[in-house]
Structure formats: C-alpha cells, structure tokens
Write a protein that holds these residues in place. Structure first.
Motif, short mmCIF file in Angstrom:
data_model
loop_
_atom_site.label_atom_id
_atom_site.label_comp_id
_atom_site.label_asym_id
_atom_site.label_seq_id
_atom_site.Cartn_x
_atom_site.Cartn_y
_atom_site.Cartn_z
N ALA A 326 52.93 62.12 29.07
CA ALA A 326 52.33 62.79 27.69
C ALA A 326 53.35 63.06 26.83
O ALA A 326 53.33 63.19 25.76
N THR A 327 54.25 64.04 27.54
CA THR A 327 55.52 64.89 26.75
C THR A 327 56.25 63.69 26.14
O THR A 327 56.66 63.97 24.76
N LEU A 328 56.63 62.68 26.56
CA LEU A 328 57.66 61.61 26.24
C LEU A 328 56.66 60.95 25.10
O LEU A 328 57.37 60.83 23.93
N ALA A 329 55.55 60.77 25.12
CA ALA A 329 54.62 60.05 24.05
C ALA A 329 54.57 60.96 22.91
O ALA A 329 54.34 60.48 21.73
N HIS A 330 54.19 62.36 23.09
CA HIS A 330 54.27 63.35 22.27
C HIS A 330 55.54 63.25 21.41
O HIS A 330 55.80 63.25 20.06
N GLU A 331 56.79 63.33 21.81
CA GLU A 331 58.07 63.41 21.29
C GLU A 331 58.36 62.18 20.35
O GLU A 331 58.94 62.16 19.45
N LEU A 332 57.87 61.15 21.08
CA LEU A 332 58.02 59.94 20.48
C LEU A 332 57.18 59.64 19.16
O LEU A 332 57.62 59.14 18.13
N GLY A 333 56.04 60.48 19.02
CA GLY A 333 55.10 60.54 17.69
C GLY A 333 56.18 61.29 16.66
O GLY A 333 56.09 60.87 15.55
N HIS A 334 56.78 62.44 17.17
CA HIS A 334 57.51 62.98 16.29
C HIS A 334 58.73 62.08 15.88
O HIS A 334 58.94 61.83 14.62
#
Length: 473
Positions: A326-334
């Motif tokens: 989830a964190t990786l997906a979050h940062e990739l959104g940024h």
C-alpha cells in the motif's frame, strides 16, 4: 518585463532546487555517511546565501497595486504565472522589510535547520535491542504488525524504553523549534501557529478547523467502533496499544515479494488508465525507486519531486507486508503526479499545496486496494482486506488529526512557557486516548511515542493534509 524577470528567477530557482534535491537524496540513502552529511550542509548553506540575495523579488511583486496587476495579467505570457503570483501575494500582510527577511533567511541555517538536522541524526543513530540484535527504527517499528503477540509486545516495550532514554533531547528539540516558530510568527503578526501552513496550502484557517472538528466528532463512530470490533475478534474487551496494527486473528499473513508487489500495483494503475500505467512502469524499469532496508537509510517513505526537467525519485523501506505494498502504491501516486506536473508545467507551477498533494497518492493506494479486493478468493479474505483498509484509513484520517491536535496544543502552550517532558507526554497520551477510544489500553512507556514522528519537526502542521487527501479520494 515582469514576465522576463520571472523567467530569469525561475531558471535560477531550478538550478538551486536541482542541487539541493541531489544532496538531499544522497544523504537519505545513508544519514550516517559523514561526507554526504557535510556535502548536504554545504549545499544548504550556499543555497541559503543565493536565496537571500533574491528575497527582494517577492517583496517587490507584493508592492504592485491590485489595479496594476489586473492590467498586467492581460498579457498572455504573464497569464501562465498568475496563480504563482497570487499565492506569493497571500503572504503580503505578514512580510517584513528586506533586511529583516534576509536576516531570518540567513539565520535559518543555524536555527531551525540545525535542530531538524540534530533530530534526523538522532533517529538514524538510535539502536533498539531485540533478540541479540540492534535494530534500526524502521526494523523495530515493522515488528508492531508482526503476527506474534509476544514479538509485538517486546518490540513496543523496547521502542518505549529507547525513546524514553532519549526523551530529554527530543523535548529540547521540540521546545526550541516551537519557540523559533513563535518568534517568526510574532514578528510577522500571524494570527495562529497554523496560519503560515494554511497560507502555503492555499486554505483558510476555518476550513482546516472544520475538517479537524468533523473528524474529532466522528471518533466514536469510526476509530472507537472499529477497535471495539477488533478487540472482540481477538476475544478481548481491550487491546494493548501494540495490538492496534496487529494482523487480524483470522488473517492469512501473506508476504509479498518485490515482484508480486510490482505486478499488483502495475495491474491496478494500468486498469485505471494505460498512460498512467506506463508512467508507473517507468519507476520500476528505470530504477527510480530505492526499496531495501539499509543501515542509516531514512526511515519511512517519500516521493521526491526533484525538478521539472528531471524526474521524481521514490524512497521506501520495503519489507513485504500488505502495508508495504500500500505504501509503495501511495508513493507511486505521488510519483505519477510529480512526473506529469514536471512535463506539463513550468518549474514554478509544479508546486502543489499540501491540501491536494496527498490526493494522487491516496488515490493510487485506493486503486491498488480495489484491485486486490476484486481478486479475493472468498468472503473471509474480503473481510480481512476491508478491515485492513479501514485500519489504513483510520491511520490516515483519525491518527493524523490526533497528531494535528497534539501540535496545536504544544505550539499554543509554548507561547506561555517551555513545556516539561511530563507536560508534552501528557498532551500526547490524552489525545491518543481520545482518538482511539476505550478499546485500546496504553502502558506507561507509550507516553514517549511522540518523539519519533518526523512531521512535527520537519514541517509543523503538515499532517492534516493526509486527512484532506483521504476524504477527497
């Protein structure tokens, strides 16, 4: 003429941002590497000198009358910088004369910047004894979501003990930075400690108050209700604080390899939009992500936008849990947001106020979650996924607003006097109890857990942006 001047300033700013981004990324790989630390400090000092000589520009823009500005905005070239100029002028009532502004800028290196540096050095150097090993903060905090209750308890107690042993320094840093901010705010005649953050975020104080009050009013229906349910699933009336993020008793504690995480995230983004999927794929293909847990590496995760003519970089500490995906997906959104902003906008227009900065990231996280949920095999697996998502959202909204309330209280009381360790701990524990409810029980050492949160130190009042992003998404 004004357009040409802004273009010239933008070129200078881009060069400075490029240098500081490089130095910052270098030091986050290993904050214990002395040469990198010295290099980063040198760059910061040089850039502070350069920036100081450019302060006049903002002050002069703010001296243009409203009527004159309306006429200037009719120029089709200047139109591109209209938003940037308006945002700069929002600070006009609180600006000081040129000499004072330069002094504050020059002194920042030896005032708040130095205290932030001390905090980062402290966090990076802390060692947490666990099973004959000395773990970093990233490694020990990861154990709070371990599936073994004894491991979680031991890790939590160790964290509390180590943070408690260093609380004197953390309290000094917190008190000093709050006072430093108060001095600046007093000189500028800013009405509230949060006002400068709200101005930068292009949002009124009343809107942020409304958000915070709304979340607080819903504590009983959100966090209190959820943690009561979780306690029942565990067959208990109350959960200890180290069980707050524990895997559910009926949960399959699956670990995701880097390859699996990559495929899950790519599928989610591609399914939403192929162009965005291709951008996410670039981050993996071109190694724009720093993922392993290493000695001295910056804890947590972030996406560094760097500059418009390069590309963003992402730092995560990937350890294979569902939350890491989830964190990786979050940062990739940024990353997607920053990548597109860099290609579609001029340098000054790539900046996003924090009230919107967390939107793309939370959106990417939600896309990934929905993709995993869609492929769930049965009802039990869906229940686990939904419960985990609720927990993530409580951490993003309720927990962050509790953090915001903590900051407000600390900065407000710091106006009167330096706060004792006991006072800061008391504010922290009371607000945590209020936000999490009676289903979570705290032991004595939890009162020190405020000490490690970097947002309080690096960027006061940043935290409410997460709640904005999550609610909007």
């Amino acid at each position: 003429g004004l357009y040409k001047a802004i273009k010239q300033l933008e070129k200078l700013d881009l060069i400075m941002d490029k240098m500081i981004s490089y130095a910052h990324l270098l030091v986050t790989e290993n904050i214990n590497h002395e040469k990198n630390k010295i290099f980063y400090q040198q760059i910061k000092e040089r850039i502070t000198n350069y920036s100081s000589s450019l302060i006049f520009f903002n002050l002069e823009i703010n001296q243009i009358s409203e009527n004159k500005l309306k006429k200037l905005f009719k120029n089709k070239f200047l139109q591109n910088y209209k938003n940037w100029i308006i945002n700069k002028r929002s600070f006009k009532p609180y600006q000081l004369d040129l000499k004072t502004e330069k002094l504050l800028q020059d002194k920042s290196i030896t005032s708040h910047s130095s205290w932030i540096r001390l905090f980062d050095d402290m966090i990076a150097s802390l060692k947490f004894p666990f099973k004959n090993k000395n773990l970093s903060s990233t490694q020990i905090f990861n154990l709070l979501s371990d599936n073994n209750s004894h491991t979680r308890k031991t890790a939590a107690k160790t964290i509390g003990k180590v943070l408690g042993e260093n609380v004197n320094i953390f309290a000094t840093i917190t008190n000093t930075l709050a006072k430093d901010k108060l001095i600046n705010d007093t000189w500028r005649k800013l009405p509230k400690p949060v006002s400068s953050r709200n101005l930068a975020n292009v949002v009124e104080d009343e809107v942020v108050d409304s958000l915070a009050n709304s979340v607080v009013n819903f504590y009983p229906k959100l966090s209190h209700r959820y943690y009561s349910m979780k306690a029942k699933w565990y067959g208990k009336k109350q959960l200890m604080y180290w069980d707050r993020n524990a895997p559910l008793p009926f949960q399959n504690n699956k670990e995701y390899s880097w390859h699996e995480a990559k495929n899950i995230i790519l599928d989610a983004y591609f399914e939403f939009n192929s162009e965005i999927g291709e951008i996410v794929k670039k981050f993996f293909d071109k190694s724009w992500i720093h993922a392993p847990v290493l000695e001295g590496k910056s804890p947590g995760a972030f996406a560094a936008s760097t500059v418009a003519d390069v590309h963003p970089f992402i730092l995560v500490n990937y350890q294979g849990k569902a939350r890491d995906v989830a964190t990786l997906a979050h940062e990739l959104g940024h990353g997607v947001h920053q990548y597109l902003a860099g290609r579609k906008q001029s340098h000054f227009n790539t900046y996003t106020p924090l009230t919107l900065a967390e939107t793309a990231s939370v959106f990417g996280e939600m896309l990934t979650f929905k993709n995993i949920l869609k492929h769930a095999q049965n009802k039990k697996e869906k229940k686990v996924l939904l419960a985990n998502k609720v927990e993530d959202m409580l951490n993003t909204v309720v927990r962050q607003i509790a953090f915001y309330k903590f900051e407000k209280e600390v900065h407000s009381q710091r106006k009167e006097t330096e706060l004792s360790i006991e006072k800061i701990c008391s504010i922290w524990i009371n607000l945590q109890k209020q936000s999490l409810g009676s289903a979570i029980e705290f032991d004595e050492e939890y009162k020190y857990y405020w000490t490690y949160i970097p947002h309080f130190i690096h960027s006061p009042f940043y935290v409410y942006a997460y709640a904005f992003g999550d609610c909007l998404v």
